[in-house]
Design a protein around this motif. Sequence first.
Motif, PDB file in Angstrom:
ATOM      1  N   UNK A 150     -26.914 -93.821 -54.526  1.00 47.23           N
ATOM      2  CA  UNK A 150     -26.193 -94.972 -53.976  1.00 47.23           C
ATOM      3  C   UNK A 150     -24.830 -95.125 -54.629  1.00 47.23           C
ATOM      4  N   UNK A 151     -24.752 -94.852 -55.930  1.00 45.87           N
ATOM      5  CA  UNK A 151     -23.472 -94.940 -56.631  1.00 45.87           C
ATOM      6  C   UNK A 151     -22.520 -93.845 -56.154  1.00 45.87           C
ATOM      7  N   UNK A 152     -23.050 -92.635 -55.959  1.00 45.62           N
ATOM      8  CA  UNK A 152     -22.206 -91.536 -55.486  1.00 45.62           C
ATOM      9  C   UNK A 152     -21.673 -91.822 -54.089  1.00 45.62           C
ATOM     10  N   UNK A 153     -22.510 -92.384 -53.219  1.00 48.32           N
ATOM     11  CA  UNK A 153     -22.064 -92.696 -51.863  1.00 48.32           C
ATOM     12  C   UNK A 153     -20.955 -93.740 -51.889  1.00 48.32           C
ATOM     13  N   UNK A 154     -21.088 -94.713 -52.766  1.00 51.46           N
ATOM     14  CA  UNK A 154     -20.031 -95.725 -52.901  1.00 51.46           C
ATOM     15  C   UNK A 154     -18.725 -95.084 -53.356  1.00 51.46           C
ATOM     16  N   UNK A 163     -21.932 -90.338 -35.108  1.00 46.97           N
ATOM     17  CA  UNK A 163     -23.264 -90.323 -35.686  1.00 46.97           C
ATOM     18  C   UNK A 163     -23.590 -91.624 -36.399  1.00 46.97           C
ATOM     19  N   UNK A 164     -24.836 -91.719 -36.838  1.00 48.77           N
ATOM     20  CA  UNK A 164     -25.285 -92.917 -37.546  1.00 48.77           C
ATOM     21  C   UNK A 164     -25.657 -92.620 -38.991  1.00 48.77           C
ATOM     22  N   UNK A 165     -25.445 -91.368 -39.441  1.00 52.54           N
ATOM     23  CA  UNK A 165     -25.783 -91.006 -40.818  1.00 52.54           C
ATOM     24  C   UNK A 165     -24.639 -91.361 -41.760  1.00 52.54           C
ATOM     25  N   UNK A 166     -24.869 -91.146 -43.041  1.00 52.69           N
ATOM     26  CA  UNK A 166     -23.883 -91.540 -44.050  1.00 52.69           C
ATOM     27  C   UNK A 166     -22.550 -90.834 -43.869  1.00 52.69           C
ATOM     28  N   UNK A 167     -22.586 -89.535 -43.578  1.00 46.27           N
ATOM     29  CA  UNK A 167     -21.337 -88.794 -43.453  1.00 46.27           C
ATOM     30  C   UNK A 167     -20.513 -89.301 -42.280  1.00 46.27           C
ATOM     31  N   UNK A 168     -21.167 -89.567 -41.147  1.00 41.89           N
ATOM     32  CA  UNK A 168     -20.455 -90.090 -39.978  1.00 41.89           C
ATOM     33  C   UNK A 168     -19.837 -91.448 -40.285  1.00 41.89           C
ATOM     34  N   UNK A 169     -20.581 -92.297 -40.971  1.00 43.67           N
ATOM     35  CA  UNK A 169     -20.064 -93.618 -41.324  1.00 43.67           C
ATOM     36  C   UNK A 169     -18.878 -93.511 -42.274  1.00 43.67           C
ATOM     37  N   UNK A 170     -18.944 -92.546 -43.199  1.00 46.32           N
ATOM     38  CA  UNK A 170     -17.837 -92.333 -44.138  1.00 46.32           C
ATOM     39  C   UNK A 170     -16.568 -91.929 -43.397  1.00 46.32           C
ATOM     40  N   UNK A 171     -16.690 -90.968 -42.485  1.00 45.83           N
ATOM     41  CA  UNK A 171     -15.529 -90.481 -41.736  1.00 45.83           C
ATOM     42  C   UNK A 171     -14.952 -91.597 -40.862  1.00 45.83           C
TER      43      UNK A 171
END
Length: 299
Positions: free
Chosen positions: A78-82, A134-142
């Motif tokens: 979770x910290x890395x994703x932030x 997309x609905x995954x973390x990478x799509x949300x990041x982009x």
Amino acid sequence: MKIAISGGTGFIGKHLTQYFLNKGHDIYILTRSKKTSAEKNLHFVQWMTETINPALSLEGVDVIINLAGKSINDRWTEEAKKQIIDSRVQSTRAIYSIISSLRQKPKVFINASAIGLYGTSLTKTFTEQSNETGSDFLAETVETWEKEASKIQELNVRTVFTRFGIVLGDEGALSKMVLPYKLFAGGNLGSGQQWVSWIHVMDLVRLIEHIIFSTVSGPVNAVSPNPVTMNEFGKTIGNILNRPHWLPAPAFALKMVLGEMSLLILEGQKVLPEKALEDGFTFTYPHVDKALQDILASS
């Protein structure tokens, strides 16, 4: 031409820097630490510090390329994703601030992005015209990153989102994918049917140069026109290295080891560079066998 690059000391940034230096351009690397250069046309500019105003060194810059952001190749806690999201948003905001304060705006702002925006699929083909996300973390990041970068368009600066596929070169993801083959343990990752949309690093560099001198704006898929399945990709590595492609890594094992980050390997998307081709760009390495041969022959 004066070109500023954030993230200029990373894998892609180093290739861009050397390419443009060889063509006689002045390169300004945005860096948090104080550095000096012995090369005449290479300059380091401190940024994202409280005491330094980088805009003072960037007046008259023609191009700004933003590659800055924490690597996505570490386990996604979770910290890395932030940190992955925050690093991209903060660097883009810092560039917005720089451009806002320049008397003469750059001709173009090129922001790194990723095809992960489209989400994953075994059956769909995505181009810049695709409206799906997309609905995954990478799509949300982009999506978050491009939304922040799009604000620079309000400054009347042509803005381009280069959506990278897997960039093949002497560093990056390829070195990790090749290692099992060098140890005679290469094979399918997951089903092997997932798509790999890739690009040779020098085609990526040349595409960015093409964008600088064109009038294209908005998203540009930075991928080869010939994506392949993971099975074909792996077999090609094995053939070039004269190693077997036989030992599969099942999906459940990769998920245990990599956690959520396993989607980078286990799921993919078939993405085509429609916009680049329509704009007249020609790939030096359109096929994966020639691209991998060029890279692995010198490794």
